[in-house]
Write an enzyme that holds these catalytic residues in place. Structure first.
Site, PDB file in Angstrom:
ATOM      1  N   HIS A  10      -9.309   0.686   5.410  1.00 61.06           N
ATOM      2  CA  HIS A  10      -8.040   0.982   6.077  1.00 61.06           C
ATOM      3  C   HIS A  10      -8.292   1.966   7.208  1.00 61.06           C
ATOM      4  O   HIS A  10      -9.122   2.866   7.097  1.00 61.06           O
ATOM      5  CB  HIS A  10      -7.030   1.551   5.067  1.00 61.06           C
ATOM      6  CG  HIS A  10      -5.635   1.571   5.594  1.00 61.06           C
ATOM      7  ND1 HIS A  10      -5.206   2.515   6.495  1.00 61.06           N
ATOM      8  CD2 HIS A  10      -4.574   0.757   5.380  1.00 61.06           C
ATOM      9  CE1 HIS A  10      -3.937   2.282   6.799  1.00 61.06           C
ATOM     10  NE2 HIS A  10      -3.535   1.213   6.130  1.00 61.06           N
ATOM     11  N   GLY A  31       2.898   2.551  10.766  1.00 64.67           N
ATOM     12  CA  GLY A  31       3.791   3.676  10.529  1.00 64.67           C
ATOM     13  C   GLY A  31       4.498   4.191  11.762  1.00 64.67           C
ATOM     14  O   GLY A  31       5.147   5.225  11.730  1.00 64.67           O
ATOM     15  N   GLU A  44      -4.722  -4.920  11.012  1.00 66.44           N
ATOM     16  CA  GLU A  44      -3.724  -3.871  11.197  1.00 66.44           C
ATOM     17  C   GLU A  44      -3.992  -3.130  12.501  1.00 66.44           C
ATOM     18  O   GLU A  44      -4.872  -2.272  12.558  1.00 66.44           O
ATOM     19  CB  GLU A  44      -3.784  -2.867  10.042  1.00 66.44           C
ATOM     20  CG  GLU A  44      -3.480  -3.463   8.689  1.00 66.44           C
ATOM     21  CD  GLU A  44      -3.033  -2.393   7.704  1.00 66.44           C
ATOM     22  OE1 GLU A  44      -1.977  -2.566   7.097  1.00 66.44           O
ATOM     23  OE2 GLU A  44      -3.736  -1.379   7.583  1.00 66.44           O
ATOM     24  N   LYS A  56      -0.014   4.254  -0.220  1.00 70.44           N
ATOM     25  CA  LYS A  56      -0.709   5.394   0.398  1.00 70.44           C
ATOM     26  C   LYS A  56      -0.531   6.635  -0.490  1.00 70.44           C
ATOM     27  O   LYS A  56      -0.474   6.499  -1.710  1.00 70.44           O
ATOM     28  CB  LYS A  56      -0.234   5.597   1.840  1.00 70.44           C
ATOM     29  CG  LYS A  56      -0.377   4.296   2.659  1.00 70.44           C
ATOM     30  CD  LYS A  56      -0.160   4.485   4.128  1.00 70.44           C
ATOM     31  CE  LYS A  56      -0.284   3.144   4.825  1.00 70.44           C
ATOM     32  NZ  LYS A  56      -0.162   3.268   6.288  1.00 70.44           N
ATOM     33  N   GLU A 113      -6.846   4.479   8.229  1.00 67.58           N
ATOM     34  CA  GLU A 113      -6.710   5.901   7.895  1.00 67.58           C
ATOM     35  C   GLU A 113      -8.001   6.433   7.290  1.00 67.58           C
ATOM     36  O   GLU A 113      -8.380   7.586   7.523  1.00 67.58           O
ATOM     37  CB  GLU A 113      -5.524   6.096   6.940  1.00 67.58           C
ATOM     38  CG  GLU A 113      -4.196   5.889   7.652  1.00 67.58           C
ATOM     39  CD  GLU A 113      -3.065   5.405   6.761  1.00 67.58           C
ATOM     40  OE1 GLU A 113      -2.003   5.114   7.319  1.00 67.58           O
ATOM     41  OE2 GLU A 113      -3.255   5.309   5.528  1.00 67.58           O
ATOM     42  N   ASN A 126       0.858  -1.189   0.000  1.00 68.51           N
ATOM     43  CA  ASN A 126       0.000   0.000   0.000  1.00 68.51           C
ATOM     44  C   ASN A 126       0.894   1.240   0.000  1.00 68.51           C
ATOM     45  O   ASN A 126       1.495   1.593   1.011  1.00 68.51           O
ATOM     46  CB  ASN A 126      -0.905  -0.036   1.241  1.00 68.51           C
ATOM     47  CG  ASN A 126      -1.808   1.184   1.334  1.00 68.51           C
ATOM     48  OD1 ASN A 126      -1.914   1.961   0.393  1.00 68.51           O
ATOM     49  ND2 ASN A 126      -2.458   1.340   2.473  1.00 68.51           N
ATOM     50  N   SER A 130       3.817  -1.858  10.357  1.00 63.16           N
ATOM     51  CA  SER A 130       5.284  -1.766  10.444  1.00 63.16           C
ATOM     52  C   SER A 130       5.976  -3.094  10.126  1.00 63.16           C
ATOM     53  O   SER A 130       6.973  -3.453  10.754  1.00 63.16           O
ATOM     54  CB  SER A 130       5.708  -1.235  11.817  1.00 63.16           C
ATOM     55  OG  SER A 130       5.181   0.061  12.031  1.00 63.16           O
TER      56      SER A 130
END
Length: 247
Positions: A94, A170, A164, A12, A96, A10, A209
């Site tokens: 996701h 991240g 996740e 992003k 985010e 991904n 990560s």
């Protein structure tokens, strides 16, 4: 039936024409494990560029898709437009998009229903925040997200689940191998409530990560069927993650 190992990248909101061409060239030249399914997901602007230049056995995913067939939905992309461009996957749910753009469990499920019914594969994401993890609510949170999905879809064959933990995306923090396997097993057990076949065949990826150093150990866990990789998918070491099962 053995579940085929799956690695998604991904990107992003990262990359330029030149940097993405470099990533594609690197993947095209790489010696990749033929037993691993690979899908990469550049920003929407570069989907066609990637599909045009990438070796055919690697699939391409959009980072989002809308749940309406067409019409006055400024800024959105439809499932049929993805298919028209030979984009065979999409990432949905996701964290985010759930947290920054306030996408509800129900909207994510609706998008997943529309995509899968049209034959587009979905990397469907779930996970908990640090606060929820520390309150011991991880399984409860993930189960609630899964329940919303179950309410709208009946065919799970086009769904790959990506667990996740939000606190590990991240941040450089990684769930321990034991923590990751524990949640993956809980998801697998939950899927048995759909059917034994769905539980056995659905691939569950770990994201958060993942890098070339920790992927080997994670890949050995019985319920971890691959990875959804963020930042590391932009680096040459992404090839090492794809080849994690060879370590």
């Amino acid at each position: 039936m053995a579940r085929k190992f799956f690695v998604g990248g991904n990107f992003k909101m990262n990359g330029s024409i030149s940097s993405i061409k470099e990533i594609v060239n690197n993947l095209n030249k790489a010696d990749l494990d033929p037993n691993t399914e690979v899908v990469i997901s550049p920003p929407a602007l570069y989907l066609l560029l990637v599909r045009e230049h990438l070796r055919p056995e690697i699939e391409v995913a959009a980072q989002n898709v809308f749940d309406k067939p067409n019409g006055a939905y400024t800024g959105e992309i439809s499932v049929s437009q993805l298919q028209d461009s030979n984009i065979t996957w999409t990432i949905l749910g996701h964290s985010e998009r759930r947290t920054i753009l306030n996408e509800s469990d129900e909207l994510v499920a609706s998008k997943t229903k529309v995509a899968t019914e049209a034959g587009v594969g979905v990397i469907w994401c779930c996970g908990e925040s640090l606060e929820q993890r520390e309150a011991g609510k991880t399984i409860e949170v993930v189960s609630k997200q899964l329940e919303a999905l179950k309410a709208q879809i009946s065919d799970w064959s086009k769904v790959v689940i990506a667990y996740e933990p939000i606190w590990a995306i991240g941040t450089g923090k990684v769930a321990t191998t034991e923590q990751a396997q524990e949640v993956h097993k809980a998801i697998r057990d939950w899927l048995k409530g759909v059917s034994d076949k769905v539980a056995e065949e659905t691939r569950i990826l770990y994201g958060g990560s993942v890098n070339e150093k920790n992927c080997g150990e994670l890949s050995k866990q019985p319920d971890i069927d691959g990875f959804l990789v963020g930042g590391a998918s932009l680096k040459p070491a992404f090839v090492d993650i794809i080849n994690a099962k060879k370590q």
